[in-house]
Design a protein around this motif. Structure first.
Motif, PDB file in Angstrom:
ATOM      1  N   ASP A   1       0.822  -1.212   0.000  1.00  0.00           N
ATOM      2  CA  ASP A   1       0.000   0.000   0.000  1.00  0.00           C
ATOM      3  C   ASP A   1       0.855   1.261   0.000  1.00  0.00           C
ATOM      4  N   ARG A   2       1.956   1.228   0.719  1.00  0.00           N
ATOM      5  CA  ARG A   2       2.862   2.378   0.784  1.00  0.00           C
ATOM      6  C   ARG A   2       3.441   2.674  -0.601  1.00  0.00           C
ATOM      7  N   GLN A   3       3.925   1.640  -1.286  1.00  0.00           N
ATOM      8  CA  GLN A   3       4.554   1.826  -2.596  1.00  0.00           C
ATOM      9  C   GLN A   3       3.543   2.191  -3.678  1.00  0.00           C
ATOM     10  N   VAL A   4       2.409   1.516  -3.702  1.00  0.00           N
ATOM     11  CA  VAL A   4       1.382   1.815  -4.704  1.00  0.00           C
ATOM     12  C   VAL A   4       0.809   3.208  -4.442  1.00  0.00           C
ATOM     13  N   GLY A   5       0.657   3.572  -3.180  1.00  0.00           N
ATOM     14  CA  GLY A   5       0.192   4.907  -2.832  1.00  0.00           C
ATOM     15  C   GLY A   5       1.148   5.999  -3.285  1.00  0.00           C
ATOM     16  N   ALA A   6       2.437   5.648  -3.397  1.00  0.00           N
ATOM     17  CA  ALA A   6       3.457   6.606  -3.845  1.00  0.00           C
ATOM     18  C   ALA A   6       3.621   6.594  -5.368  1.00  0.00           C
ATOM     19  N   GLY A   7       2.792   5.802  -6.076  1.00  0.00           N
ATOM     20  CA  GLY A   7       2.821   5.829  -7.532  1.00  0.00           C
ATOM     21  C   GLY A   7       3.395   4.604  -8.212  1.00  0.00           C
ATOM     22  N   ALA A   8       3.864   3.612  -7.448  1.00  0.00           N
ATOM     23  CA  ALA A   8       4.411   2.399  -8.069  1.00  0.00           C
ATOM     24  C   ALA A   8       3.290   1.598  -8.728  1.00  0.00           C
ATOM     25  N   LEU A   9       3.651   0.844  -9.756  1.00  0.00           N
ATOM     26  CA  LEU A   9       2.731  -0.085 -10.399  1.00  0.00           C
ATOM     27  C   LEU A   9       3.035  -1.472  -9.871  1.00  0.00           C
ATOM     28  N   ALA A  10       1.999  -2.263  -9.633  1.00  0.00           N
ATOM     29  CA  ALA A  10       2.171  -3.608  -9.083  1.00  0.00           C
ATOM     30  C   ALA A  10       1.670  -4.633 -10.086  1.00  0.00           C
ATOM     31  N   TYR A  11       2.431  -5.692 -10.252  1.00  0.00           N
ATOM     32  CA  TYR A  11       2.071  -6.778 -11.162  1.00  0.00           C
ATOM     33  C   TYR A  11       2.171  -8.103 -10.446  1.00  0.00           C
ATOM     34  N   ARG A  12       1.159  -8.911 -10.617  1.00  0.00           N
ATOM     35  CA  ARG A  12       1.156 -10.285 -10.136  1.00  0.00           C
ATOM     36  C   ARG A  12       1.702 -11.117 -11.284  1.00  0.00           C
ATOM     37  N   THR A  13       2.788 -11.838 -11.047  1.00  0.00           N
ATOM     38  CA  THR A  13       3.464 -12.529 -12.159  1.00  0.00           C
ATOM     39  C   THR A  13       3.497 -14.038 -11.983  1.00  0.00           C
ATOM     40  N   ASP A  14       2.575 -14.581 -11.212  1.00  0.00           N
ATOM     41  CA  ASP A  14       2.625 -16.020 -10.947  1.00  0.00           C
ATOM     42  C   ASP A  14       1.702 -16.848 -11.836  1.00  0.00           C
ATOM     43  N   ASN A  15       1.118 -16.240 -12.868  1.00  0.00           N
ATOM     44  CA  ASN A  15       0.265 -16.964 -13.791  1.00  0.00           C
ATOM     45  C   ASN A  15       1.001 -17.130 -15.113  1.00  0.00           C
ATOM     46  N   PRO A  16       1.517 -18.330 -15.401  1.00  0.00           N
ATOM     47  CA  PRO A  16       2.315 -18.516 -16.613  1.00  0.00           C
ATOM     48  C   PRO A  16       1.529 -18.299 -17.909  1.00  0.00           C
ATOM     49  N   ASP A  17       0.198 -18.351 -17.852  1.00  0.00           N
ATOM     50  CA  ASP A  17      -0.608 -18.147 -19.056  1.00  0.00           C
ATOM     51  C   ASP A  17      -0.766 -16.675 -19.428  1.00  0.00           C
ATOM     52  N   HIS A  18      -0.550 -15.761 -18.480  1.00  0.00           N
ATOM     53  CA  HIS A  18      -0.791 -14.342 -18.722  1.00  0.00           C
ATOM     54  C   HIS A  18       0.441 -13.466 -18.552  1.00  0.00           C
ATOM     55  N   GLY A  19       1.575 -14.029 -18.182  1.00  0.00           N
ATOM     56  CA  GLY A  19       2.760 -13.212 -17.945  1.00  0.00           C
ATOM     57  C   GLY A  19       2.596 -12.404 -16.678  1.00  0.00           C
ATOM     58  N   GLY A  20       2.205 -11.145 -16.794  1.00  0.00           N
ATOM     59  CA  GLY A  20       1.979 -10.307 -15.620  1.00  0.00           C
ATOM     60  C   GLY A  20       0.613  -9.653 -15.692  1.00  0.00           C
TER      61      GLY A  20
END
Length: 90
Positions: free
Chosen positions: A49-68
């Motif tokens: 929450d701290r990083q995303v609140g400061a403008g970072a983009l977050a990606y979940r990368t654990d799905n091999p079918d979709h990349g991120g």
């Protein structure tokens, strides 16, 4: 168990019951959590929450079918979350 901050990420490491958030936004370090341990999940959620609140983009990368997949809320069931700064044109 508490959330563990890592100085150097090992991107080849895989663990079955633990999630990892690689913070590529600066010197903050990486965070690991155990989905079965509420204290580590809350520590990871606060860091997210701290990083995303400061403008970072977050990606979940654990799905091999979709990349991120971009996420806007912390996903404690994710095996891997990557935080990056958005690209800026000039």
């Amino acid at each position: 168990m508490t959330a563990e901050l890592l100085a150097t990420p090992d991107t080849h490491e895989t663990e079955t019951r633990q999630g990892v958030m690689y913070d590529l936004t600066g010197p903050g370090g990486d965070v690991r959590w155990d989905p079965g341990d509420p204290a580590t999940v809350e520590a990871a959620r606060a860091a997210f929450d701290r990083q995303v609140g400061a403008g970072a983009l977050a990606y979940r990368t654990d799905n091999p079918d979709h990349g991120g997949e971009q996420i806007r809320e912390f996903a404690p069931d994710a095996a891997v979350v990557v935080l990056v700064q958005p690209l800026q044109g000039g």
